[in-house]
Design an enzyme around this catalytic site. Structure first.
Site, short mmCIF file in Angstrom:
data_model
loop_
_atom_site.label_atom_id
_atom_site.label_comp_id
_atom_site.label_asym_id
_atom_site.label_seq_id
_atom_site.Cartn_x
_atom_site.Cartn_y
_atom_site.Cartn_z
N ASP A 96 0.82 -1.21 0.00
CA ASP A 96 0.00 0.00 0.00
C ASP A 96 0.86 1.27 0.00
OD1 ASP A 96 -2.51 1.27 -0.09
OD2 ASP A 96 -2.47 1.63 2.08
N ASP A 100 -2.62 8.21 -5.72
CA ASP A 100 -3.94 7.68 -5.40
C ASP A 100 -4.77 8.77 -4.75
OD1 ASP A 100 -3.21 5.23 -6.39
OD2 ASP A 100 -3.83 4.10 -4.60
N ARG A 154 -4.32 2.30 -15.59
CA ARG A 154 -4.79 3.33 -14.66
C ARG A 154 -4.19 4.71 -14.98
NH1 ARG A 154 -5.25 0.43 -8.65
NH2 ARG A 154 -6.40 -1.42 -9.36
N ASP A 207 2.76 0.25 -5.07
CA ASP A 207 1.32 0.35 -5.27
C ASP A 207 1.04 1.39 -6.34
OD1 ASP A 207 -1.37 -0.06 -5.05
OD2 ASP A 207 -1.58 0.62 -3.00
#
Length: 335
Positions: free
Chosen positions: A119, A148, A199, A144
């Site tokens: 993470d 984000d 992404r 990760d």
């Protein structure tokens, strides 16, 4: 010749404050605070970046050293901070920045590379953070995500950044259970996604305006719209490598709904090169996807030309530029 926006923000040190285009346009960072000088590459202690970021008062953080700051844990950034890497070459590694329950943050001209651990993101924005601008940063090779944006964080602009050597590049919206992420609004423009696998971004619930980005040689897809999300893709350059699918749609069920849903993508003025396939959903009209003009009036967008592609390869990400001088404001008696 194409031109990047913000051509005048390096005239003086604080001219960048409040100049973002898009949803992050109200981010002023540490505009109203004193300068904080980072004088050591140590992870913590006097003169460290961590010490400046934890202080509660507004600060404009500048660097007197170049080199690598190896973080042993996430570096939490408190509200009203500008982390200004102009004038030096500062690389963040080990862990990343965490923007948690904060507002008015500007992060400019840093490199993030080699973050390790479960993470671990380069820049993690969650929860409940707002008015954030990430500009001219280079991000690569984290375990990760690179950036984000989740848990009801919103009003964010990511501009002139370079993303490379990575798999899950940018996640916006945590998962289908976090229905509060319907508030998320993000602008991503003039960025270079250089061979990142997927992404660019992946979005749940929120609204994202993409314009004048260059995305090439992805490994699965370029942009993904999942549960209830809306993507307005405007004048971007999508250049496929082996994988040709540009837009992906994942179907998920929001925790407060009975039926599954995917997201929507509206493409306007995009170019698709080397066999890139748009895969736009049928019946997506103007009324189905938001238009940026509903939220802000001005943004610097131009046709997706070869000159724009060249400029983004050269000018996105960390830049070798001098730190602008601090412009002193005269006292009333001196005016």
């Amino acid at each position: 010749m194409a031109k990047l926006p913000y051509s005048d923000v390096d005239f003086s040190l604080r001219a960048i404050a409040g100049r973002a285009e898009g949803f992050g346009r109200f981010a002023v960072g540490g505009l109203h605070g004193p300068l904080y000088h980072v004088t050591t590459l140590a992870d913590d202690g006097p003169g460290s970046l961590r010490e400046g970021c934890r202080r509660r008062e507004p600060l404009w953080i500048v660097f007197e050293v170049s080199g690598t700051i190896s973080l042993s844990s996430y570096l939490s950034v408190s509200s009203h901070k500008t982390i200004d890497g102009r004038g030096q070459r500062v690389r963040i590694t080990g862990k990343g920045l965490r923007l948690k329950e904060c507002e008015n943050i500007i992060v400019c001209n840093l490199e993030f590379e080699g973050g390790r651990g479960h993470d671990v993101d380069g820049i993690q924005i969650k929860p409940n953070s707002r008015h954030i601008w990430i500009d001219r940063c280079s991000l690569s090779d984290y375990d990760d995500g690179l950036i984000d944006i989740t848990r009801q964080s919103t009003d964010i602009t990511v501009s002139r950044c370079r993303f490379a050597n990575h798999d899950k590049t940018m996640l916006i919206g945590a998962d289908p259970s976090h229905v509060g992420d319907r508030c998320i609004r993000v602008t991503i423009h003039h960025c270079f996604f250089d061979g990142t696998r997927q992404r660019q971004p992946r979005l749940r619930f929120g609204k994202v305006h993409l314009y004048n980005n260059y995305t090439r040689n992805w490994g699965i897809y370029a942009v993904c719209a999942s549960v209830e999300s809306q993507v307005f893709s405007q004048c971007n350059i999508y250049e496929a490598g082996q994988k040709k699918k540009t837009f992906e749609y994942y179907t998920e069920k929001a925790s407060d709904k009975l039926h599954e849903a995917s997201g929507l993508i509206r493409s306007e003025g995009d170019v698709f090169l080397n066999g890139a396939q748009a895969h736009l959903r049928q019946g997506v009209s103007e009324g189905c996807v938001f238009h940026p003009s509903e939220y802000y009036h001005d943004w610097t967008v131009e046709p997706p030309s070869e000159s724009l592609k060249y400029i983004l390869q050269v000018c996105a990400g960390w830049q070798s530029i001098p730190r602008p001088a601090e412009q002193l404001i005269p006292r009333p008696s001196e005016q």
